[in-house]
Enzyme design. Structure first.
Site, mmCIF file in Angstrom:
data_model
loop_
_atom_site.group_PDB
_atom_site.id
_atom_site.type_symbol
_atom_site.label_atom_id
_atom_site.label_comp_id
_atom_site.label_asym_id
_atom_site.label_seq_id
_atom_site.Cartn_x
_atom_site.Cartn_y
_atom_site.Cartn_z
ATOM 1 C CG MET A 11 -4.173 6.038 12.540
ATOM 2 S SD MET A 11 -5.113 4.405 12.329
ATOM 3 C CE MET A 11 -4.521 3.485 13.887
ATOM 4 C CE LYS A 25 -6.327 -0.889 5.006
ATOM 5 N NZ LYS A 25 -5.765 -1.643 5.994
ATOM 6 C CG ASP A 66 -0.325 -0.078 2.502
ATOM 7 O OD1 ASP A 66 0.813 0.436 2.725
ATOM 8 O OD2 ASP A 66 -0.906 -0.730 3.435
HETATM 9 N N1 SAH Z 1 1.465 -0.512 11.511
HETATM 10 C C1 SAH Z 1 1.934 0.935 11.384
HETATM 11 C C2 SAH Z 1 0.656 1.672 11.713
HETATM 12 C C3 SAH Z 1 -0.453 1.723 10.872
HETATM 13 S S1 SAH Z 1 -1.717 2.849 11.338
HETATM 14 C C4 SAH Z 1 3.044 1.020 12.430
HETATM 15 O O1 SAH Z 1 3.453 0.140 13.106
HETATM 16 O O2 SAH Z 1 3.626 2.140 12.105
HETATM 17 C C5 SAH Z 1 -1.324 4.297 10.261
HETATM 18 C C6 SAH Z 1 -0.769 5.369 11.343
HETATM 19 O O3 SAH Z 1 0.771 5.266 11.811
HETATM 20 C C7 SAH Z 1 -0.707 6.747 11.026
HETATM 21 O O4 SAH Z 1 -1.960 7.429 10.910
HETATM 22 C C8 SAH Z 1 0.253 7.320 11.634
HETATM 23 O O5 SAH Z 1 -0.191 7.776 12.825
HETATM 24 C C9 SAH Z 1 1.338 6.389 11.936
HETATM 25 N N2 SAH Z 1 2.376 6.458 10.786
HETATM 26 C C10 SAH Z 1 2.518 5.511 10.165
HETATM 27 N N3 SAH Z 1 3.866 5.965 9.525
HETATM 28 C C11 SAH Z 1 4.289 6.874 9.961
HETATM 29 C C12 SAH Z 1 5.209 7.890 9.719
HETATM 30 N N4 SAH Z 1 6.414 7.607 9.004
HETATM 31 N N5 SAH Z 1 5.329 8.917 10.400
HETATM 32 C C13 SAH Z 1 4.403 9.245 11.245
HETATM 33 N N6 SAH Z 1 3.430 8.457 11.622
HETATM 34 C C14 SAH Z 1 3.234 7.365 10.918
#
Ligand code: SAH
Length: 507
Positions: free
Chosen positions: A177, A62, A40
């Site tokens: 999020m 997504k 994604d």
């Molecule tokens: N599985 C992912 C989270 C997915 S939910 C993990 O472990 O990181 C998606 C959320 O992750 C986004 O809304 C944001 O809050 C966060 N996120 C993912 N990548 C990010 C990044 N590079 N910098 C800041 N927040 C991030």
């Protein structure tokens, strides 16, 4: 289901938060061996590029609000692919089990009898703060941390969180999020007694060249987010650990952080360079101006490898020459033993490394990686009449053979590859969109200028970086004034020089 049909396997792989260097070795191996990659928008192109060329790549989107496939459709897709006997990598941002629905996907795979493996990834919940200089725990500040979702789902979401328990200033709170519900979260924490001056850090696009960090307090953060229009995807960190950023900020304060750097060298060579740029927070933009291919007349190179040991020295002026030589050796059923007693010279450390990878250690590598130095070194090591074979590009400068011949050495100069200029209509746009242009050979300069009308004028608002004096001279010939010329003529030297100089040159 036909019980004799091959059953595939699905790897649920965490891609990490953005910096491709944060993918695990195990994840990289799974990707390199898969038939189908399902990914994604969070996946970096450098990670997707690890998939084999014939791998089917399925983008499932997504982005918030713009789902390409629903979660159910994604799950159904990987189940079907697995049942079809495919080796499938389902790549997810961060970790597969941290707010990523990996648990549901695994359960469906189990129910369908499709074998799977879980390859955890580095979660953005910890890595984004880390890249902002915020440690998730610190002895002075906290003994635990909580990772929570701030997603406003009327049925679940943050309203189900126990704010009385969360409101403990000795615990680090991390929200994912949460940008849409930040005001609500802050209000609940204040109601439950969290001090208004408790630091809050928000890190968006963490670990990427576009990373931004906002630091405020519980009382001021909502207004600050509005004022700066700070947007998702972001990690919200609440707690005294945020104070540490002042001391240990490290990633987003380097001279090249956030700069977009054009890489014009041949695609085969661009990967190392790109990785080095990622490490210092710069964004590599790959636009190969030249391509490496076989020479117009391959016969002399084919001949040369039959008689390698007739030479006192065999000289390599680039790693492409090394690769082409060993490709020819292999095709001829030979190997490194063909060199016999011939000694071997490499123009620079990368060429020498390439030789080592084929089992040959260079007997001579000059201190400066240019033709003049290798010629001089060889004069010291040979006598008139000695036979010397020089491998190089079809269009190589004649410096090495000329200098050696002038002193009576018997030189055979063989072109075993050719660099040709690439025509690419997107290069002009990429040139405009980047801050720094890098050139690693005179031919990259010339081809770039052919592709980018008005390059000389545009160059005045860019940082032009050249790997060495010959490349810099070519840039000047083409109307560009180099801002950076490396002192060590390697990519590492170029990046080091860029780091030194950009601190002054760039705004
Ligand atoms: N599985 C992912 C989270 C997915 S939910 C993990 O472990 O990181 C998606 C959320 O992750 C986004 O809304 C944001 O809050 C966060 N996120 C993912 N990548 C990010 C990044 N590079 N910098 C800041 N927040 C991030």
């Amino acid at each position: 289901v036909n019980p004799s049909a091959p059953v595939g396997k699905v790897w649920l792989v965490g891609a990490g938060p953005g910096d491709p260097g944060l993918l695990t070795l195990k994840g990289a191996r799974a990707i390199a061996g898969c038939d189908t990659l399902v990914y994604d928008y969070l996946a970096s192109s450098a990670i997707v590029a690890l998939a084999p060329p014939d791998c089917e790549k399925i983008y499932v989107g997504k982005k918030a609000g713009a789902h390409t496939l629903s979660q159910d459709e994604i799950t159904a897709l990987i189940v079907r692919l697995g049942r079809d006997g495919k080796k499938v990598v389902r790549l997810k941002g961060g970790d597969v089990f941290v707010f990523a629905r990996g648990g549901e996907e695994a359960a469906e795979l189990r129910a369908a009898g499709v074998p799977f493996e879980i390859v955890p990834g580095i979660t953005s919940a910890i890595a984004a703060p880390a890249y902002a200089g915020i440690p998730i725990t610190h002895r002075d500040h906290n003994t635990s941390f909580t990772i929570a979702t701030g997603h406003e789902d009327p049925t679940k979401g943050f309203s189900s969180l126990d704010f009385a328990k969360l409101a403990n200033p000795k615990q680090t709170l991390v929200f994912l999020m949460a940008m849409g519900s930040l005001a609500g979260i802050v209000a609940k924490l204040r109601e439950n007694g969290m001090p208004g001056d408790l630091p809050v850090g928000i890190v968006r696009e963490g670990t990427k060249p576009t990373q931004e960090t906002l630091v405020a307090t519980l009382d001021t953060i909502v207004a600050e987010v509005e004022r700066t229009r700070f947007a998702a995807p972001a990690i919200v960190v609440i707690g005294n650990v945020v104070r540490e950023r002042e001391t240990i900020r490290w990633f987003d304060n380097g001279p090249l952080f956030g700069k977009r750097v054009l890489v014009t060298r041949a695609r085969d060579n661009a990967d190392d360079f790109a990785a080095t740029l990622w490490e210092i927070g710069a964004e590599p933009v790959i636009a190969p101006a030249i391509a490496i291919g076989p020479p117009d007349d391959p016969a002399p190179a084919r001949e040369a490898i039959r008689a390698l040991e007739d030479y006192a020295w065999v000289v390599f002026t680039s790693r492409h020459g090394v690769d082409a030589c060993f490709d020819a050796l292999t095709a001829d059923g030979g190997d490194a033993r063909r060199f016999g007693r011939a000694r071997v010279a490499a123009i620079g450390p990368r060429t020498a490394e390439r030789l080592t990878s084929h089992g040959v250690r260079a007997d001579f590598v000059p201190a400066t990686a240019i033709a003049e130095s290798i010629a001089e070194g060889l004069l010291e090591r040979t006598q008139a009449g000695d036979r010397i074979l020089v491998y190089g590009a079809q269009e190589m400068r004649d410096v090495v053979p000329d200098v050696l011949r002038a002193q009576g050495r018997a030189v055979v100069s063989v072109a075993n590859y050719k660099t040709s200029h690439v025509r690419d209509e997107t290069m002009a746009r990429l040139a405009e969109e980047t801050d720094v242009w890098t050139f690693t050979s005179a031919s990259t300069v010339r081809s770039f200028v052919e592709n980018v009308p008005g390059a000389g004028d545009l160059a005045q608002s860019k940082t032009v970086a050249c790997i060495g004096p010959i490349t810099a001279a070519a840039a000047r010939d083409c109307g560009m004034d180099p801002d950076v010329v490396a002192q060590e003529y390697t990519v590492a030297g170029l990046v080091a020089a860029l780091e030194r100089v950009t601190a002054r040159v760039l705004p």
